[in-house]
Design a protein around this motif. Structure first.
Motif, mmCIF file in Angstrom:
data_model
loop_
_atom_site.group_PDB
_atom_site.id
_atom_site.type_symbol
_atom_site.label_atom_id
_atom_site.label_comp_id
_atom_site.label_asym_id
_atom_site.label_seq_id
_atom_site.Cartn_x
_atom_site.Cartn_y
_atom_site.Cartn_z
ATOM 1 N N UNK A 437 0.833 -1.210 0.000
ATOM 2 C CA UNK A 437 0.000 0.000 0.000
ATOM 3 C C UNK A 437 0.862 1.253 0.000
ATOM 4 N N UNK A 438 1.934 1.239 0.803
ATOM 5 C CA UNK A 438 2.821 2.394 0.885
ATOM 6 C C UNK A 438 3.591 2.596 -0.413
ATOM 7 N N UNK A 439 4.085 1.526 -1.011
ATOM 8 C CA UNK A 439 5.043 1.637 -2.111
ATOM 9 C C UNK A 439 4.423 1.678 -3.505
ATOM 10 N N UNK A 440 3.257 1.037 -3.679
ATOM 11 C CA UNK A 440 2.663 0.979 -5.020
ATOM 12 C C UNK A 440 2.387 2.377 -5.569
ATOM 13 N N UNK A 441 2.009 3.298 -4.680
ATOM 14 C CA UNK A 441 1.695 4.662 -5.124
ATOM 15 C C UNK A 441 2.868 5.378 -5.754
ATOM 16 N N UNK A 442 4.107 4.984 -5.414
ATOM 17 C CA UNK A 442 5.282 5.605 -6.016
ATOM 18 C C UNK A 442 5.568 5.060 -7.412
ATOM 19 N N UNK A 443 4.970 3.913 -7.730
ATOM 20 C CA UNK A 443 5.272 3.226 -8.991
ATOM 21 C C UNK A 443 4.152 3.377 -10.012
ATOM 22 N N UNK A 444 2.907 3.255 -9.535
ATOM 23 C CA UNK A 444 1.754 3.255 -10.444
ATOM 24 C C UNK A 444 0.810 4.394 -10.069
#
Length: 706
Positions: A437-444
């Motif tokens: 949840x934390x990291x996906x927003x930086x990628x997609x």
């Protein structure tokens, strides 16, 4: 000191042996393992009406003395050697009366060992429902062993068995066969006589078994093996043809006895089992139904366990707070609250998930469905070095790897079970969701495609699919690397569908939960204390200096009490041993785009993957880690002090995502793998393999995108 009379409980797989064992021993049982192997050994105590207590060993399910699995080899090596520590004084042979002809091969082999023997015809309740009439007296005369009808599920006839055991203990000679059931050829007899001289106390049939299996029997020396090899060649002995001849002769003798003793009512209709199997094992609908059931199991673990897990966490938080308020401040109070109590909470918090998983699996086992699942998927799974039963562990791993790995105990083939254990952690568990949840927003970006699909949701699904593909790929690699003499094929009997017995289900769940808490819990608690020490202490003076500096900075910035506490916690963890380790490993993880702060998160999240979010909240002085999006916003503001570029750009975030997809999940998983394999070798190999793959994938992602 008088030796306790020991009774072996033996029978084919799915004969209801475990149900009878539970009826006889109840909670007076414990689980160990047979010497030199990781096969579980259940031992229980039975108190008879005459006041005598006997020991009962529940041996693994076995089809014959010509083994095709590690489980069956355990039985052969224990019963072919009278000096074996598990060699019994008598045997209770459990057979499914509704499939009696298939179950009597091993009985007649046991009869030739010369041990006192009782035949327990199980499933008496099912036989009555099917209109099956059984002449126990005729069977007794034709087979030469006492016979008792019973039901391990309902307990009917168990008292009759106990009375029979009392008589057998009083007069064991009366319950041992006086003549062999199998008539050896002259060649087999000569070889058996030569072989039995090697093992003191062995009878002629045990000598023949030794001649058949001398290459792998662990109690033989190399000199004895060489002698047996020469003797076999001298007699022109061919083991395979001898096994076939013996098996055919035994069937020729006991088949007429079974047909004479059993009479069934004629019925032109299919039974309930046959009707259900036309759907549940259908080539197309069968797998769909299975995945539907596993989805329900997964949802139950994920949803039903949530509330009790919160209760456990709340309870241990409350206990920790009370202890902290009651005891004076000091290192021992911190150790008790943040190390021991928190560590116990980290062990017991998994109990709801383990209980729910094994409750549902035990019900499906009792019903008779899990054997069908293994049958349906065995061919596909074996192509990857797995087993049909592996599908349960892989699906369950989506909730938590710990109960999933424990569920592999149903896999009889050791190589396939080991591979399943090694690859299950590749399946993304629920603890990784906060990290994703934390990291996906930086990628997609949060966009919608085709009007209905959220791109971040698709990315989540992609991460799970990547884990599944990785698990199967790793399984195939281990299949090629791991060598074993054990043949890899499925041999099982599909049992009748039955209503589950609450007693058996309850005992199974109790055994699994107790095993996890006692065995794995010790390791988890120990690692928790070590992690607490690393995060709470640092080199002399540095923690005090960090706290003083943080308080001074908070005063200058006019921070409130909560913000001050968060800043102090952030500076202290940086000055701790964990912080120093993070900075020490920074040169190693820098090629992946990680700084020392991420290094600390990697170390602390070994306690549990979701700790990554809490660690980031502490490092960045956010305080509460309940809102993953708040943590992500603060991480998005982080800048590289040298370049001024965002630390969490697409390359770094994708590298971290891949690292957490492939890296070993948590210390609890390591502890359970050690418990299940009875060795540190395999968790060490697993940790090294997964960490290496995680590092390599993260490195490639960062270097290609940066």
């Amino acid at each position: 000191m008088t030796k306790t009379f020991t009774i072996a409980l033996l029978g084919n797989p799915n004969c209801g042996k475990s149900s009878l064992f539970n009826q006889l021993t109840g909670l007076r049982q414990k689980v160990g393992n047979f010497p030199g192997v990781t096969v579980d050994k259940k031992v229980g105590k039975l108190g008879l009406e005459n006041g005598q207590e006997v020991s009962i060993i529940d041996f693994p399910g076995t089809y014959s003395f010509y083994p095709t699995s590690i489980d069956e080899r355990i039985v052969v090596q224990s019963l072919s050697n009278p000096n074996d520590e598990n060699y019994p004084d008598a045997v209770v042979y459990v057979a499914d009366v509704t499939k009696l002809e298939k179950h009597l091969l091993l009985l007649t082999q046991l009869r030739d060992l010369g041990l006192p023997l009782v035949l327990a015809l199980n499933m008496a309740d099912v036989a009555e429902q099917q209109g099956l009439e059984v002449s126990t007296e005729l069977l007794r005369k034709r087979l030469g062993v006492p016979v008792v009808m019973l039901s391990g599920r309902t307990g009917a006839g168990v008292n009759d068995l106990k009375r029979l055991l009392e008589e057998m203990i009083a007069q064991p000679g009366a319950y041992a066969a006086s003549s062999p059931f199998f008539n050896m050829t002259r060649q087999e007899k000569a070889l058996a006589d030569a072989a039995k001289t090697i093992v003191p106390g062995a009878n002629t049939y045990q000598g023949l078994l030794i001649a058949h299996h001398y290459e792998w029997l662990p109690f033989l020396s190399e000199a004895q093996r060489a002698l047996l090899k020469d003797t076999s060649e001298e007699h022109g002995f061919v083991s395979l043809s001898s096994q076939v001849g013996e098996t055919m002769q035994r069937f020729d003798r006991f088949t007429p006895a079974v047909k004479a003793a059993l009479k069934a009512k004629e019925s032109g209709e299919k039974g309930i089992t046959e009707r259900l199997d036309t759907i549940l094992t259908h080539r197309f609908f069968g797998p769909l139904i299975f995945f539907g059931l596993m989805l329900l199991v997964f949802q139950a673990i994920f949803a039903w366990a949530g509330t009790p897990m919160e209760w456990i966490e709340t309870f241990f938080t409350f206990v920790g707070d009370q202890v902290r308020e009651t005891l004076p401040a000091g290192w021992y109070t911190d150790l008790l609250t943040d190390g021991i109590i928190a560590g116990l909470g980290g062990v017991l918090v998994f109990i709801p998930q383990i209980t729910i998983l094994f409750l549902l699996i035990a019900i499906l086992e009792e019903v008779g469905y899990m054997a069908r699942a293994a049958f349906m998927f065995d061919q596909v799974m074996q192509s990857f070095g797995l087993n049909g039963r592996s599908i349960v562990a892989l699906v369950s791993g989506g909730a938590c790897a710990i109960p999933a790995i424990m569920s592999t105990r149903t896999i009889g083939n050791w190589k396939e079970r080991l591979i399943t254990i090694l690859v299950t952690p590749f399946i993304s568990c629920s603890a990784r969701i906060p990290v994703y949840t934390v990291l996906v927003g930086f990628v997609v970006p949060p966009k919608t495609v085709l009007g209905i699909f959220n791109m971040q949701g698709l990315a989540f699904m992609g991460l799970y699919l990547l884990g599944i593909v990785s698990a199967l790929g790793a399984a195939y690699i281990f299949k090629l690397i791991l060598k074993t003499r054990e043949q890899s094929f499925l041999m099982l009997e599909l049992p009748e569908y039955r209503v589950p017995v609450a007693r058996n289900v309850g005992l199974t769940v109790w055994e699994k939960v107790q095993s996890f808490v006692v065995e794995a819990g010790k390791i988890i608690l120990g690692v928790s204390i070590v992690l607490w020490f690393l995060a709470s202490y640092g080199p002399p003076g540095e923690m005090v200096a960090a706290e003083t500096e943080a308080l001074s900075a908070a005063e200058q910035l006019q921070l409130d009490e909560t913000e001050t506490d968060n800043l102090v916690a952030s500076r202290k963890i940086e000055a701790s041993f964990a912080g120093h380790i993070g900075k020490a490993v920074e040169p190693v993880i820098r090629p992946l785009g990680y700084d020392w702060k991420i290094g600390i998160a990697l170390i602390t999240s070994f306690a549990a993957r979701e700790v990554f979010v809490g660690t980031m909240a502490t490092i960045y002085s956010i305080g509460s880690a309940d809102d993953e999006f708040t943590v992500r916003e603060r991480m998005a503001q982080e800048r590289n002090p040298l370049t001024g570029e965002p630390v969490y750009n697409m390359a770094t975030a994708l590298s971290l995502l891949l690292f957490y997809v492939f890296a070993m999940q948590c210390m609890s998983t390591v502890a359970v793998v050690k418990r299940e394999t009875k060795s540190w070798k395999w968790p060490a190999i697993q940790f090294a393999f997964m960490t290496g793959l995680a590092y390599l994938s993260g490195l490639l992602a960062y270097q290609l995108l940066s």
